[in-house]
Motif scaffolding. Structure first.
Motif, PDB file in Angstrom:
ATOM      1  N   ILE A  97     -40.689  -3.621 -89.140  1.00 32.35           N
ATOM      2  CA  ILE A  97     -39.222  -4.097 -88.697  1.00 32.35           C
ATOM      3  C   ILE A  97     -38.401  -3.022 -87.861  1.00 32.35           C
ATOM      4  O   ILE A  97     -37.879  -3.387 -86.796  1.00 32.35           O
ATOM      5  N   SER A  98     -38.680  -1.577 -88.257  1.00 27.32           N
ATOM      6  CA  SER A  98     -37.956  -0.725 -87.639  1.00 27.32           C
ATOM      7  C   SER A  98     -38.759  -0.527 -86.350  1.00 27.32           C
ATOM      8  O   SER A  98     -38.176  -0.170 -85.189  1.00 27.32           O
ATOM      9  N   LYS A  99     -40.030  -0.723 -86.292  1.00 26.94           N
ATOM     10  CA  LYS A  99     -40.741  -0.558 -84.936  1.00 26.94           C
ATOM     11  C   LYS A  99     -40.102  -1.930 -83.776  1.00 26.94           C
ATOM     12  O   LYS A  99     -39.780  -1.576 -82.742  1.00 26.94           O
ATOM     13  N   ILE A 100     -40.012  -3.111 -84.365  1.00 25.09           N
ATOM     14  CA  ILE A 100     -39.380  -4.109 -83.641  1.00 25.09           C
ATOM     15  C   ILE A 100     -38.044  -3.633 -83.291  1.00 25.09           C
ATOM     16  O   ILE A 100     -37.733  -4.064 -82.101  1.00 25.09           O
ATOM     17  N   ILE A 101     -37.223  -3.113 -84.086  1.00 25.59           N
ATOM     18  CA  ILE A 101     -35.817  -2.512 -83.634  1.00 25.59           C
ATOM     19  C   ILE A 101     -36.050  -1.668 -82.453  1.00 25.59           C
ATOM     20  O   ILE A 101     -35.434  -1.637 -81.605  1.00 25.59           O
ATOM     21  N   GLU A 102     -37.036  -0.869 -82.693  1.00 29.31           N
ATOM     22  CA  GLU A 102     -37.055   0.309 -81.554  1.00 29.31           C
ATOM     23  C   GLU A 102     -37.451  -0.195 -80.254  1.00 29.31           C
ATOM     24  O   GLU A 102     -37.148   0.062 -79.334  1.00 29.31           O
ATOM     25  N   ILE A 103     -38.674  -1.288 -80.097  1.00 28.99           N
ATOM     26  CA  ILE A 103     -38.851  -1.800 -79.163  1.00 28.99           C
ATOM     27  C   ILE A 103     -37.943  -2.881 -78.388  1.00 28.99           C
ATOM     28  O   ILE A 103     -38.045  -3.264 -77.142  1.00 28.99           O
ATOM     29  N   THR A 104     -37.003  -3.508 -79.133  1.00 32.31           N
ATOM     30  CA  THR A 104     -36.227  -4.373 -78.726  1.00 32.31           C
ATOM     31  C   THR A 104     -34.784  -4.317 -78.769  1.00 32.31           C
ATOM     32  O   THR A 104     -33.805  -4.856 -77.993  1.00 32.31           O
ATOM     33  N   ARG A 105     -34.197  -3.307 -79.427  1.00 36.82           N
ATOM     34  CA  ARG A 105     -32.876  -2.787 -79.549  1.00 36.82           C
ATOM     35  C   ARG A 105     -31.810  -3.981 -79.712  1.00 36.82           C
ATOM     36  O   ARG A 105     -30.939  -4.081 -78.894  1.00 36.82           O
TER      37      ARG A 105
END
Length: 373
Positions: free
Chosen positions: A100-108
């Motif tokens: 989830i945090s990776k998705i947050i990082e790449i999509t903001r």
């Protein structure tokens, strides 16, 4: 134009529905891997949410989707008191937050909404929750509601401020859960400091006066009544625990004044046994059913029905009512009672989510994303 949401670890879509009821949100992508939950989700929303957030394929898809708010009720078994409490050491579930945090990082996304069990804040003496908050605040640069920074820039927070209980949001269920709301500090800069730094404590909704107002008396089919032998086993188990000074054991929840249900659980089991109800019906006592080893009990004790669990979570009798007050909630045909209990127990209380979504709407107005009307 509504704010666009993505619904991760979606279950049967309770978080999505709560945001839809708030009026300012439209879902554009969903992800769930449980095949039975996917079938119910498709029944309710007309779309199959089957996607695996841990896969490269899904990250490729979500990176190309324009959206505003990330929603996730990420797996709680590894953090709950009922589970093994492995947390981030669990290979299958603990790492979900990393994805989830990776998705947050790449999509903001502009904002994040996360839900989990109340024990998340206490797991591993608070270290797990501290990791989550630090990752959001420091690594990803999001303003987490309930967190402040001192003059040295160090974060400070009270773990208890992230826990809210369903019983304060219009339903008779004692269900404390952890809620995390965060806004993109990189996008909004110092405007995030203008937001009310506290989650809603409750709402003015009163769907039911108490549990007895919710229960559907004298309507439960015979198989929901406990076998006399099993009830006797539960009584002996409770007596043994009581003799040792423990309060463990079954509970008949509707015999006290203004009763509320205990937390319903995805695992069934004690979620049912700590929510037994007194509901005598003629012809039930002594009935023999092929599925039970002994005859049905003579004390009028039964488990709550899946439909009653659905009302406790706001799915039935609230979230899917149309303008004519017709309830459009429905499961797929031939879905077992086991799956119905599991899906409701694993889901969220929709009135709580709706209240959180309305709070976020107010925040978005302050941040200039929505008209302040």
């Amino acid at each position: 134009m509504p704010l666009r949401t993505i619904d991760l670890c979606a279950g049967i879509g309770g978080i999505r529905r709560g945001f839809e009821l708030a009026g300012a949100y439209k879902n554009v992508l969903s992800a769930e891997i449980d095949p039975y939950a996917c079938k119910t989700y498709e029944c309710l929303y007309g779309e199959n949410p089957y996607n695996d957030i841990t896969s490269k394929e899904f990250k490729f898809i979500v990176k190309r989707i324009e959206y505003d708010v990330l929603l996730a009720g990420f797996p709680c078994q590894t953090f709950s008191r009922a589970g093994l409490q492995e947390g981030f050491d669990d290979d299958d579930k603990g790492v979900i937050f990393d994805h989830i945090s990776k998705i947050i990082e790449i999509t903001r996304p502009k904002a994040i909404f996360l839900e989990n069990v109340d024990n998340l804040v206490r797991h591993d003496h608070g270290k797990t929750f501290d990791i989550i908050i630090r990752r959001l605040e420091y690594d990803l640069n999001y303003k987490v509601i309930g967190v402040t920074r001192n003059l040295l820039g160090e974060i400070e927070f009270s773990a208890k401020s992230f826990i809210r209980n369903s019983k304060n949001f219009g339903v008779p269920q004692n269900r404390p859960r952890t809620y995390i709301i965060a806004f993109d500090r990189q996008r909004y800069k110092k405007r995030v400091d203008m937001l009310e730094n506290r989650l809603p404590d409750g709402n003015d909704l009163c769907l039911y006066k108490d549990l007895n107002d919710l229960l559907e008396f004298k309507k439960a089919p015979p198989h929901f009544y406990m076998a006399s032998g099993y009830l006797e086993t539960l009584e002996k188990h409770k007596a043994r625990n009581r003799s040792k000074g423990n309060g463990f054991g079954y509970v008949v929840v509707n015999k006290k004044e203004h009763p509320i249900a205990n937390t319903i659980l995805a695992t069934g089991g004690s979620g049912k046994e700590r929510n037994l109800v007194y509901d005598p019906q003629e012809g039930i006592a002594g009935m023999k059913l092929p599925s039970k080893k002994t005859v049905l009990n003579s004390k009028g004790i039964r488990v709550m029905t899946p439909r009653e669990w659905g009302k406790l979570q706001g799915f039935i009798g609230y979230a899917f009512l149309d303008d004519n007050h017709h309830d459009n909630f429905h499961f797929p045909k031939c879905l077992s009672d086991f799956q119905k209990y599991k899906q409701f127990g694993n889901s969220v209380t929709i009135p709580v989510i709706e209240t959180m979504a309305r709070y976020m709407t107010d925040c978005f107005k302050i941040l200039g994303e929505l008209p302040n009307t």
